[in-house]
Motif scaffolding. Structure first.
Motif, PDB file in Angstrom:
ATOM      1  N   GLY A 172      32.388   3.148 -46.930  1.00  0.00           N
ATOM      2  CA  GLY A 172      31.711   4.693 -47.561  1.00  0.00           C
ATOM      3  C   GLY A 172      30.056   4.228 -46.767  1.00  0.00           C
ATOM      4  N   GLU A 173      30.503   3.155 -45.714  1.00  0.00           N
ATOM      5  CA  GLU A 173      29.256   3.009 -45.142  1.00  0.00           C
ATOM      6  C   GLU A 173      29.458   3.410 -43.979  1.00  0.00           C
ATOM      7  OE1 GLU A 173      29.767  -1.565 -44.406  1.00  0.00           O
ATOM      8  OE2 GLU A 173      29.704  -2.027 -46.262  1.00  0.00           O
ATOM      9  N   ALA A 174      28.611   4.032 -42.685  1.00  0.00           N
ATOM     10  CA  ALA A 174      27.939   4.439 -41.584  1.00  0.00           C
ATOM     11  C   ALA A 174      28.533   4.221 -40.899  1.00  0.00           C
ATOM     12  CB  ALA A 174      26.247   5.181 -41.288  1.00  0.00           C
ATOM     13  N   ASN A 175      29.198   5.124 -39.960  1.00  0.00           N
ATOM     14  CA  ASN A 175      30.433   4.594 -39.119  1.00  0.00           C
ATOM     15  C   ASN A 175      29.730   5.672 -38.124  1.00  0.00           C
ATOM     16  OD1 ASN A 175      31.782   6.968 -39.555  1.00  0.00           O
ATOM     17  ND2 ASN A 175      33.152   6.146 -40.194  1.00  0.00           N
ATOM     18  N   ALA A 211      21.184   7.710 -33.867  1.00  0.00           N
ATOM     19  CA  ALA A 211      20.680   7.633 -32.845  1.00  0.00           C
ATOM     20  C   ALA A 211      20.880   7.644 -31.379  1.00  0.00           C
ATOM     21  CB  ALA A 211      20.014   6.058 -32.209  1.00  0.00           C
ATOM     22  N   VAL A 212      22.764   8.047 -31.471  1.00  0.00           N
ATOM     23  CA  VAL A 212      23.951   8.328 -30.318  1.00  0.00           C
ATOM     24  C   VAL A 212      23.899   9.409 -30.549  1.00  0.00           C
ATOM     25  CG1 VAL A 212      26.044   7.053 -29.906  1.00  0.00           C
ATOM     26  CG2 VAL A 212      24.490   5.388 -31.176  1.00  0.00           C
ATOM     27  N   THR A 213      24.139  10.194 -31.278  1.00  0.00           N
ATOM     28  CA  THR A 213      24.821  11.384 -31.168  1.00  0.00           C
ATOM     29  C   THR A 213      23.902  12.257 -31.408  1.00  0.00           C
ATOM     30  OG1 THR A 213      25.195  11.514 -33.469  1.00  0.00           O
ATOM     31  CG2 THR A 213      26.749  10.107 -32.431  1.00  0.00           C
ATOM     32  N   GLY A 214      22.319  11.950 -32.252  1.00  0.00           N
ATOM     33  CA  GLY A 214      21.458  12.605 -31.874  1.00  0.00           C
ATOM     34  C   GLY A 214      21.939  13.967 -33.298  1.00  0.00           C
ATOM     35  N   ALA A 215      22.418  13.405 -34.525  1.00  0.00           N
ATOM     36  CA  ALA A 215      22.630  14.199 -35.583  1.00  0.00           C
ATOM     37  C   ALA A 215      21.694  14.172 -36.696  1.00  0.00           C
ATOM     38  CB  ALA A 215      24.025  13.864 -36.204  1.00  0.00           C
ATOM     39  N   GLU A 216      21.276  14.456 -37.451  1.00  0.00           N
ATOM     40  CA  GLU A 216      20.031  14.920 -38.322  1.00  0.00           C
ATOM     41  C   GLU A 216      20.347  13.149 -39.337  1.00  0.00           C
ATOM     42  OE1 GLU A 216      21.188  17.946 -41.684  1.00  0.00           O
ATOM     43  OE2 GLU A 216      20.939  19.208 -40.401  1.00  0.00           O
ATOM     44  N   ARG A 217      21.550  12.516 -39.448  1.00  0.00           N
ATOM     45  CA  ARG A 217      21.290  11.176 -39.996  1.00  0.00           C
ATOM     46  C   ARG A 217      22.389  10.755 -39.622  1.00  0.00           C
ATOM     47  NH1 ARG A 217      24.844  11.481 -44.106  1.00  0.00           N
ATOM     48  NH2 ARG A 217      25.250  14.202 -44.902  1.00  0.00           N
ATOM     49  N   ASP A 218      22.281   9.338 -39.696  1.00  0.00           N
ATOM     50  CA  ASP A 218      23.953   8.092 -39.826  1.00  0.00           C
ATOM     51  C   ASP A 218      24.542   8.755 -40.794  1.00  0.00           C
ATOM     52  OD1 ASP A 218      22.313   6.796 -37.672  1.00  0.00           O
ATOM     53  OD2 ASP A 218      22.292   5.068 -39.162  1.00  0.00           O
ATOM     54  N   ASN A 219      25.405   9.328 -40.394  1.00  0.00           N
ATOM     55  CA  ASN A 219      26.494   9.718 -41.424  1.00  0.00           C
ATOM     56  C   ASN A 219      28.513   8.305 -41.290  1.00  0.00           C
ATOM     57  OD1 ASN A 219      28.492  10.990 -39.769  1.00  0.00           O
ATOM     58  ND2 ASN A 219      26.783  11.118 -38.713  1.00  0.00           N
ATOM     59  N   CYS A 220      29.207   8.962 -42.372  1.00  0.00           N
ATOM     60  CA  CYS A 220      29.802   8.077 -42.947  1.00  0.00           C
ATOM     61  C   CYS A 220      31.094   9.404 -42.420  1.00  0.00           C
ATOM     62  CB  CYS A 220      30.170   7.638 -44.366  1.00  0.00           C
ATOM     63  SG  CYS A 220      32.241   6.249 -44.738  1.00  0.00           S
ATOM     64  N   GLY A 221      31.720   8.957 -41.630  1.00  0.00           N
ATOM     65  CA  GLY A 221      33.023  10.172 -40.822  1.00  0.00           C
ATOM     66  C   GLY A 221      34.832   9.810 -41.078  1.00  0.00           C
ATOM     67  N   GLY A 222      35.244  11.152 -41.129  1.00  0.00           N
ATOM     68  CA  GLY A 222      36.719  10.102 -40.803  1.00  0.00           C
ATOM     69  C   GLY A 222      37.076  10.926 -42.495  1.00  0.00           C
ATOM     70  N   ALA A 223      38.198  12.310 -42.548  1.00  0.00           N
ATOM     71  CA  ALA A 223      39.222  12.100 -43.458  1.00  0.00           C
ATOM     72  C   ALA A 223      40.289  11.503 -43.996  1.00  0.00           C
ATOM     73  CB  ALA A 223      39.825  14.063 -43.181  1.00  0.00           C
ATOM     74  N   ILE A 224      40.295  11.456 -45.709  1.00  0.00           N
ATOM     75  CA  ILE A 224      41.281  10.456 -45.783  1.00  0.00           C
ATOM     76  C   ILE A 224      43.235  10.874 -46.646  1.00  0.00           C
ATOM     77  CG2 ILE A 224      42.131   8.168 -47.496  1.00  0.00           C
ATOM     78  CD1 ILE A 224      38.645   7.640 -46.690  1.00  0.00           C
ATOM     79  N   TYR A 225      44.176  10.590 -45.967  1.00  0.00           N
ATOM     80  CA  TYR A 225      45.297  10.873 -46.388  1.00  0.00           C
ATOM     81  C   TYR A 225      45.687   9.708 -46.760  1.00  0.00           C
ATOM     82  CZ  TYR A 225      44.602  15.202 -43.781  1.00  0.00           C
ATOM     83  OH  TYR A 225      44.276  16.414 -42.833  1.00  0.00           O
ATOM     84  N   LEU A 226      46.482   9.826 -48.771  1.00  0.00           N
ATOM     85  CA  LEU A 226      47.253   8.986 -49.577  1.00  0.00           C
ATOM     86  C   LEU A 226      48.580   9.247 -49.082  1.00  0.00           C
ATOM     87  CD1 LEU A 226      44.931   8.884 -51.529  1.00  0.00           C
ATOM     88  CD2 LEU A 226      44.848   7.730 -50.081  1.00  0.00           C
ATOM     89  N   GLY A 243      53.652   5.934 -44.903  1.00  0.00           N
ATOM     90  CA  GLY A 243      53.532   5.649 -46.422  1.00  0.00           C
ATOM     91  C   GLY A 243      52.608   4.830 -46.662  1.00  0.00           C
ATOM     92  N   LEU A 244      51.572   5.298 -45.553  1.00  0.00           N
ATOM     93  CA  LEU A 244      50.104   4.060 -45.692  1.00  0.00           C
ATOM     94  C   LEU A 244      49.028   4.722 -45.359  1.00  0.00           C
ATOM     95  CD1 LEU A 244      51.254   1.989 -42.761  1.00  0.00           C
ATOM     96  CD2 LEU A 244      50.813   1.219 -45.068  1.00  0.00           C
ATOM     97  N   MET A 245      48.102   4.883 -45.697  1.00  0.00           N
ATOM     98  CA  MET A 245      46.548   5.413 -45.946  1.00  0.00           C
ATOM     99  C   MET A 245      46.437   5.826 -44.598  1.00  0.00           C
ATOM    100  SD  MET A 245      43.250   5.091 -48.681  1.00  0.00           S
ATOM    101  CE  MET A 245      42.570   3.745 -46.896  1.00  0.00           C
ATOM    102  N   THR A 246      45.838   6.536 -44.450  1.00  0.00           N
ATOM    103  CA  THR A 246      45.678   7.242 -42.999  1.00  0.00           C
ATOM    104  C   THR A 246      44.422   7.652 -43.146  1.00  0.00           C
ATOM    105  OG1 THR A 246      48.245   7.369 -42.022  1.00  0.00           O
ATOM    106  CG2 THR A 246      46.320   8.520 -40.414  1.00  0.00           C
ATOM    107  N   VAL A 247      43.343   7.208 -42.075  1.00  0.00           N
ATOM    108  CA  VAL A 247      41.688   7.938 -41.736  1.00  0.00           C
ATOM    109  C   VAL A 247      41.742   8.232 -40.726  1.00  0.00           C
ATOM    110  CG1 VAL A 247      38.882   7.192 -41.561  1.00  0.00           C
ATOM    111  CG2 VAL A 247      41.204   6.544 -43.370  1.00  0.00           C
ATOM    112  N   CYS A 248      41.308   9.568 -40.227  1.00  0.00           N
ATOM    113  CA  CYS A 248      41.892  10.493 -39.037  1.00  0.00           C
ATOM    114  C   CYS A 248      40.134  11.114 -39.246  1.00  0.00           C
ATOM    115  CB  CYS A 248      42.823  11.155 -39.135  1.00  0.00           C
ATOM    116  SG  CYS A 248      43.217  12.500 -40.571  1.00  0.00           S
ATOM    117  N   ASP A 249      40.424  11.745 -37.941  1.00  0.00           N
ATOM    118  CA  ASP A 249      39.349  12.961 -37.738  1.00  0.00           C
ATOM    119  C   ASP A 249      37.950  12.438 -38.103  1.00  0.00           C
ATOM    120  OD1 ASP A 249      37.925  15.750 -37.770  1.00  0.00           O
ATOM    121  OD2 ASP A 249      38.380  15.944 -39.426  1.00  0.00           O
ATOM    122  N   PHE A 250      37.690  11.387 -37.277  1.00  0.00           N
ATOM    123  CA  PHE A 250      35.899  10.849 -36.966  1.00  0.00           C
ATOM    124  C   PHE A 250      34.736  11.515 -36.755  1.00  0.00           C
ATOM    125  CE2 PHE A 250      39.073   6.932 -37.593  1.00  0.00           C
ATOM    126  CZ  PHE A 250      38.521   6.357 -38.116  1.00  0.00           C
TER     127      PHE A 250
END
Length: 351
Positions: A329-332, A336-351, A123-130
């Motif tokens: 909605g902030e970069a997580n 510089a660590v992962t080599g991606a094109e840019r910093d990003n805000c990852g995670g899928a949200i289920y309500l 019954g709680l919002m869940t953030v996953c798939d980071f």
């Protein structure tokens, strides 16, 4: 936007010990994040689920999908048991899940333990798939903890995690850099399993063994250790590249001794010549007394072993924090660590 969050972070590591839960309070004070662990607990997996997770990489697609649902239900049940005893309820859950596939070169990473099931059954919002957003941007999707190292543990010069895989993060040239170093508990536990043991307690068996110089040289020469920049390891690499190097005829004590030396040498190499002295060391390997002794013997940094709660739950704490950043909605995830094109805000949200 809120400045105080109560979040339950969950972590299931490659060592398959079980599910780590950390109920944390994060508060933004004068532009800096403070945190407090309200409670933390580990729930071991039963032998059947542990076996299924260990073999998940080989499952047919339908069985893999079913395991994603089944493990989500198990995780939700563990979460509910934990939260039933808590006076403070979390605003949401931040669930890492359990990594099965991790092949950044193919843009592939999967963590099972369905976030939708967890949200529905708690019954709680869940953030996953980071990790997936970072891979879509050309990154490694790992390691993810350096954001937390920077914002929660930035008073240390470096942060070393001794989990299934060892990884390190540190600041250089004004930015946080991190990467996976080598197999750690994944290799040590595999060897202990040959004796019918889950792990080598305190590294006592390794301490009794003798280094095999030929195996040590073979391992130290693996191509991965010659790579520079963003890089990460997964179980696939361990199974396909690392494990075939291990001599089946070598006494297990000698195998463990050689692996311990290999891990210590690779960690020392990763930190040699870098500015700063203090290295916060956490994860299950921080309880391996012999491994820590070898780290101190062959390295040049001051190994700091924190309180038991931080040793065992630092990753769960940080994933709770990554959930906070995702909700804000902030970069997580740092390019510089992962080599991606840019910093990003990852995670899928289920309500």
């Amino acid at each position: 936007m809120k400045d105080i969050y109560n979040v339950l972070g969950t972590m299931s590591g490659t060592s398959l010990d079980g599910l780590d839960l950390a109920l944390c309070r994060f508060e933004l004070v004068d532009g800096r994040w403070d945190y407090r662990v309200l409670d933390a607990q580990s729930f071991p997996y039963d032998p059947l689920l542990r076996s299924k997770l260990a073999d998940a990489i080989t499952l047919p697609a339908a069985d893999y999908a079913l395991l994603n649902v089944e493990s989500g239900r198990v995780m939700a049940a563990m979460i509910n048991t934990f939260l039933d005893a808590q006076p403070t309820k979390p605003d949401f859950i931040a669930s890492h899940g359990h990594t099965v596939f991790h092949q950044p070169s193919l843009g592939l990473t999967t963590q099972i333990g369905s976030g939708a099931v967890i949200a529905a059954q708690t019954g709680l919002m869940t953030v996953c798939d980071f990790r997936s957003s970072d891979l879509a941007l050309g990154g490694q999707g790992a390691p993810l903890v350096p954001v937390g190292d920077e914002l929660l543990f930035g008073n240390y010069d470096a942060c070393l995690n001794l989990g299934g895989i060892s990884n390190i993060s540190f600041r250089t040239d004004g930015r946080r850099v991190a990467y996976d170093i080598s197999p750690c508990n994944m290799a040590l536990n595999y060897s202990a399993n040959l004796l019918g043991l889950e792990y080598d307690k305190d590294g006592d068996i390794a301490r009794s063994g003798t280094i095999d110089p030929h195996l040590l040289e073979r391992l130290n020469q693996l191509d991965y250790y010659q790579l520079e920049g963003a890089k990460s390891l997964g179980k696939e690499w361990f199974e396909a590249v690392f494990k075939p190097c291990l001599d089946a005829d070598l006494p297990v004590a000698d195998l463990l001794r050689t692996l311990t030396e290999h891990i210590a040498l690779q960690i020392a190499k990763s930190s040699a010549g870098r500015a700063g002295e203090t290295m916060l060391t956490t994860g299950g390997g921080a309880r391996n007394l012999f491994l820590v002794e070898r780290l101190r013997a062959v390295g040049t940094k001051t190994i700091i072993i924190p309180d038991p709660q931080t040793i065992d739950f630092k990753e769960a704490i940080i994933f709770a924090f990554l959930g906070v950043l995702r909700v804000r909605g902030e970069a997580n995830c740092l390019c510089a660590v992962t080599g991606a094109e840019r910093d990003n805000c990852g995670g899928a949200i289920y309500l």
